[in-house]
Design a protein around this motif. Structure first.
Motif, mmCIF file in Angstrom:
data_model
loop_
_atom_site.group_PDB
_atom_site.id
_atom_site.type_symbol
_atom_site.label_atom_id
_atom_site.label_comp_id
_atom_site.label_asym_id
_atom_site.label_seq_id
_atom_site.Cartn_x
_atom_site.Cartn_y
_atom_site.Cartn_z
ATOM 1 N N UNK A 1 74.150 105.103 46.279
ATOM 2 C CA UNK A 1 74.207 105.833 44.922
ATOM 3 C C UNK A 1 72.775 106.485 44.457
ATOM 4 N N UNK A 2 71.680 105.770 45.142
ATOM 5 C CA UNK A 2 70.298 106.297 44.945
ATOM 6 C C UNK A 2 69.893 107.693 45.688
ATOM 7 N N UNK A 3 70.881 108.251 46.660
ATOM 8 C CA UNK A 3 70.618 109.165 47.396
ATOM 9 C C UNK A 3 70.687 109.093 48.832
ATOM 10 N N UNK A 4 70.490 110.018 49.748
ATOM 11 C CA UNK A 4 70.725 109.947 51.132
ATOM 12 C C UNK A 4 69.998 109.109 51.672
ATOM 13 N N UNK A 5 70.548 108.073 52.937
ATOM 14 C CA UNK A 5 69.876 107.056 53.520
ATOM 15 C C UNK A 5 70.158 107.349 54.964
ATOM 16 N N UNK A 6 69.149 106.947 55.805
ATOM 17 C CA UNK A 6 69.294 106.925 57.079
ATOM 18 C C UNK A 6 69.923 105.583 57.761
ATOM 19 N N UNK A 7 70.341 105.486 59.131
ATOM 20 C CA UNK A 7 71.253 104.382 59.241
ATOM 21 C C UNK A 7 70.126 103.248 59.183
ATOM 22 N N UNK A 8 69.130 103.116 59.610
ATOM 23 C CA UNK A 8 68.111 102.018 59.448
ATOM 24 C C UNK A 8 68.135 101.655 58.062
ATOM 25 N N UNK A 9 67.921 102.398 57.057
ATOM 26 C CA UNK A 9 67.559 102.160 55.674
ATOM 27 C C UNK A 9 68.786 101.533 55.281
ATOM 28 N N UNK A 10 69.927 101.932 55.660
ATOM 29 C CA UNK A 10 71.409 101.408 55.219
ATOM 30 C C UNK A 10 71.436 99.864 55.755
ATOM 31 N N UNK A 11 71.408 99.725 57.162
ATOM 32 C CA UNK A 11 71.107 98.300 57.536
ATOM 33 C C UNK A 11 70.329 97.531 56.852
ATOM 34 N N UNK A 12 68.918 98.011 56.720
ATOM 35 C CA UNK A 12 67.882 96.979 55.977
ATOM 36 C C UNK A 12 68.132 96.613 54.676
ATOM 37 N N UNK A 13 68.998 97.681 53.923
ATOM 38 C CA UNK A 13 69.681 97.387 52.613
ATOM 39 C C UNK A 13 70.627 96.435 52.605
ATOM 40 N N UNK A 14 71.638 96.394 53.658
ATOM 41 C CA UNK A 14 72.438 95.381 53.821
ATOM 42 C C UNK A 14 72.022 94.010 54.226
ATOM 43 N N UNK A 15 70.882 93.856 54.910
ATOM 44 C CA UNK A 15 70.370 92.614 55.363
ATOM 45 C C UNK A 15 69.520 91.956 54.094
ATOM 46 N N UNK A 16 69.206 92.841 53.212
ATOM 47 C CA UNK A 16 68.361 92.128 51.906
ATOM 48 C C UNK A 16 69.709 91.753 50.916
ATOM 49 N N UNK A 17 69.227 90.611 50.397
ATOM 50 C CA UNK A 17 69.765 90.043 49.190
ATOM 51 C C UNK A 17 71.363 89.396 49.425
ATOM 52 N N UNK A 18 71.935 88.969 50.495
ATOM 53 C CA UNK A 18 72.960 88.456 50.917
ATOM 54 C C UNK A 18 72.919 87.367 51.827
ATOM 55 N N UNK A 19 73.195 86.004 51.578
ATOM 56 C CA UNK A 19 73.276 85.162 52.540
ATOM 57 C C UNK A 19 74.030 85.431 53.548
#
Length: 122
Positions: free
Chosen positions: A32-50
């Motif tokens: 929702x914040x704008x385009x992301x590359x694959x690695x950025x998406x993966x990093x975002x998924x790895x943050x904040x969820x056990x």
């Protein structure tokens, strides 16, 4: 008489099928914040969820492909070496963000108890 495909006749079933999977809603929310590359998406998924550190490249690629096929996100390949690929929300995907926000708000209101969140995650 042949039975109708429930996914074609019931919008709730079709919607459920489109967003099924552990990461799809989180990917849409992250984009929702704008385009992301694959690695950025993966990093975002790895943050904040056990437990999310277990996401494999294969699973993430499958989720991204499914979201692309459903028309919620668009994949742009820049045709460079090393490969550069960006993912962004389509118009349809942007129209879905308020739905994800409503789900998030409902979760904050109704699952604020740690036990409720843990139970809901199972």
């Amino acid at each position: 008489m042949a039975r109708a495909n429930p996914a074609r006749t019931c919008p709730v079933t079709a919607f459920q099928k489109m967003i099924s999977g552990k990461y799809k809603l989180r990917i849409v929310w992250d984009l929702k914040g704008g385009p992301r590359r694959y690695g950025e998406i993966r990093s975002g998924l790895l943050r904040g969820m056990a437990g999310s550190a277990e996401i494999t490249p294969r699973v993430l690629s499958r989720e991204l492909k499914a979201l692309t096929q459903s028309g919620l996100i668009d994949r742009k390949d820049f045709g460079e070496v090393p490969p550069k690929v960006e993912y962004r929300l389509t118009r349809k995907g942007k129209s879905f963000v308020p739905v994800v926000a409503a789900i998030r708000d409902w979760g904050e209101r109704n699952l604020s108890d740690t036990a409720a969140v843990a139970e809901a995650a199972e």
